[in-house]
Design a protein around this motif. Structure first.
Motif, mmCIF file in Angstrom:
data_model
loop_
_atom_site.group_PDB
_atom_site.id
_atom_site.type_symbol
_atom_site.label_atom_id
_atom_site.label_comp_id
_atom_site.label_asym_id
_atom_site.label_seq_id
_atom_site.Cartn_x
_atom_site.Cartn_y
_atom_site.Cartn_z
ATOM 1 N N ARG A 7 0.851 -1.186 0.000
ATOM 2 C CA ARG A 7 0.000 0.000 0.000
ATOM 3 C C ARG A 7 0.891 1.241 0.000
ATOM 4 N NH1 ARG A 7 -3.853 0.294 4.667
ATOM 5 N NH2 ARG A 7 -5.340 -0.788 3.386
ATOM 6 N N TRP A 103 -5.298 8.283 7.156
ATOM 7 C CA TRP A 103 -6.451 8.249 6.269
ATOM 8 C C TRP A 103 -6.391 7.024 5.366
ATOM 9 C CZ3 TRP A 103 -7.467 13.830 4.055
ATOM 10 C CH2 TRP A 103 -7.861 14.669 5.091
ATOM 11 N N ALA A 104 -5.208 6.687 4.882
ATOM 12 C CA ALA A 104 -5.055 5.540 3.978
ATOM 13 C C ALA A 104 -5.525 4.242 4.630
ATOM 14 C CB ALA A 104 -3.599 5.406 3.547
ATOM 15 N N GLU A 107 -9.571 4.260 4.457
ATOM 16 C CA GLU A 107 -10.198 4.142 3.145
ATOM 17 C C GLU A 107 -10.487 2.678 2.838
ATOM 18 O OE1 GLU A 107 -7.351 6.187 0.711
ATOM 19 O OE2 GLU A 107 -8.065 8.151 1.371
ATOM 20 N N VAL A 122 -15.778 3.583 3.158
ATOM 21 C CA VAL A 122 -15.109 4.884 3.164
ATOM 22 C C VAL A 122 -14.428 5.070 1.812
ATOM 23 C CG1 VAL A 122 -13.338 6.329 4.230
ATOM 24 C CG2 VAL A 122 -14.747 4.820 5.668
ATOM 25 N N SER A 123 -14.856 6.071 1.079
ATOM 26 C CA SER A 123 -14.261 6.401 -0.213
ATOM 27 C C SER A 123 -12.973 7.194 0.000
ATOM 28 C CB SER A 123 -15.249 7.222 -1.037
ATOM 29 O OG SER A 123 -14.612 7.840 -2.118
ATOM 30 N N HIS A 124 -13.078 8.233 0.830
ATOM 31 C CA HIS A 124 -11.933 9.084 1.131
ATOM 32 C C HIS A 124 -12.296 9.977 2.309
ATOM 33 C CE1 HIS A 124 -14.412 11.465 -1.649
ATOM 34 N NE2 HIS A 124 -13.877 12.554 -1.097
ATOM 35 N N LEU A 125 -11.354 10.785 2.744
ATOM 36 C CA LEU A 125 -11.577 11.751 3.812
ATOM 37 C C LEU A 125 -11.114 13.110 3.319
ATOM 38 C CD1 LEU A 125 -10.509 8.921 5.377
ATOM 39 C CD2 LEU A 125 -11.102 10.344 7.309
ATOM 40 N N PHE A 126 -11.621 14.154 3.961
ATOM 41 C CA PHE A 126 -11.097 15.493 3.698
ATOM 42 C C PHE A 126 -11.142 16.302 4.983
ATOM 43 C CE2 PHE A 126 -15.626 15.843 2.638
ATOM 44 C CZ PHE A 126 -16.003 17.038 3.229
ATOM 45 N N ASP A 132 -11.896 16.344 10.457
ATOM 46 C CA ASP A 132 -11.872 15.578 9.218
ATOM 47 C C ASP A 132 -13.264 15.002 8.978
ATOM 48 O OD1 ASP A 132 -9.150 16.130 9.128
ATOM 49 O OD2 ASP A 132 -8.606 14.243 10.088
ATOM 50 N N GLU A 142 -24.083 8.880 -1.249
ATOM 51 C CA GLU A 142 -22.874 9.343 -0.574
ATOM 52 C C GLU A 142 -23.272 10.026 0.733
ATOM 53 O OE1 GLU A 142 -19.275 11.190 -2.666
ATOM 54 O OE2 GLU A 142 -20.288 12.943 -1.825
#
Length: 171
Positions: A7, A103-104, A107, A122-126, A132, A142
């Motif tokens: 990863r 975060w990785a 996901e 979980v698609s992604h974070l921001f 966050d 979504e």
């Protein structure tokens, strides 16, 4: 090599050149930003190429960072790298402290609420500045859930690859 070792985590980007000897300007997303030099080898990835480099060194300069990369000895070589992403293997990063997460690592985890209603993955974070936010996708749907431990995020189980949230399924 296991899946965890393979990863990759995006830690920065080359954004410019500095001087004539091949130094580059960096944007680092590590905290603190100089930590980027502790995580090597770097995997430099652009639309055209990908290569691994070890021995990258750097310093802070004003609001930016300057780096020297092995084998990059002139301004023309450095300019060709502008826009290149800097990735590292997840295994090169230190273990997070209890209650902290990369975060990785979040996901792709399944998300359910307290009643067991599945929300998706979980698609992604921001980052919003305040906290966050988890972006959870289930097909076309979504949901965005603030990543606030103990308040909205009740449990993160990396081994079970699951997050439990206190969130209304209709919201």
């Amino acid at each position: 090599m296991g899946a965890e070792e393979e990863r990759r985590v995006l830690v920065g980007r080359i954004v410019g050149v500095s001087g004539t000897a091949g130094a580059v300007k960096l944007e680092s997303w590590t905290d603190p930003r100089m930590q980027i030099f502790r995580y090597q080898p770097w995997i430099l990835k652009s639309a055209q190429t990908e290569r691994q480099l070890s021995g990258c060194r750097g310093r802070e300069q004003g609001k930016g960072m300057i780096a020297t990369l092995p084998g990059i000895d002139d301004r023309e070589q450095a300019a060709a790298l502008i826009g290149t992403e800097i990735w590292v293997l997840r295994s090169a990063l230190p273990r997070p402290k209890p209650g902290e997460y990369y975060w990785a690592d979040l996901e792709g985890l399944d998300v359910v609420n307290l009643e067991g209603v599945p929300f998706g993955k979980v698609s992604h974070l921001f980052a919003t500045g305040a906290n966050d936010v988890l972006v959870i996708r289930d097909g076309e749907r979504e949901r965005m859930v603030p990543f606030v431990l103990e308040h909205h995020v009740k449990q993160v189980d990396l081994d079970a690859r699951r997050i439990v949230v206190d969130w209304d399924p209709d919201f």
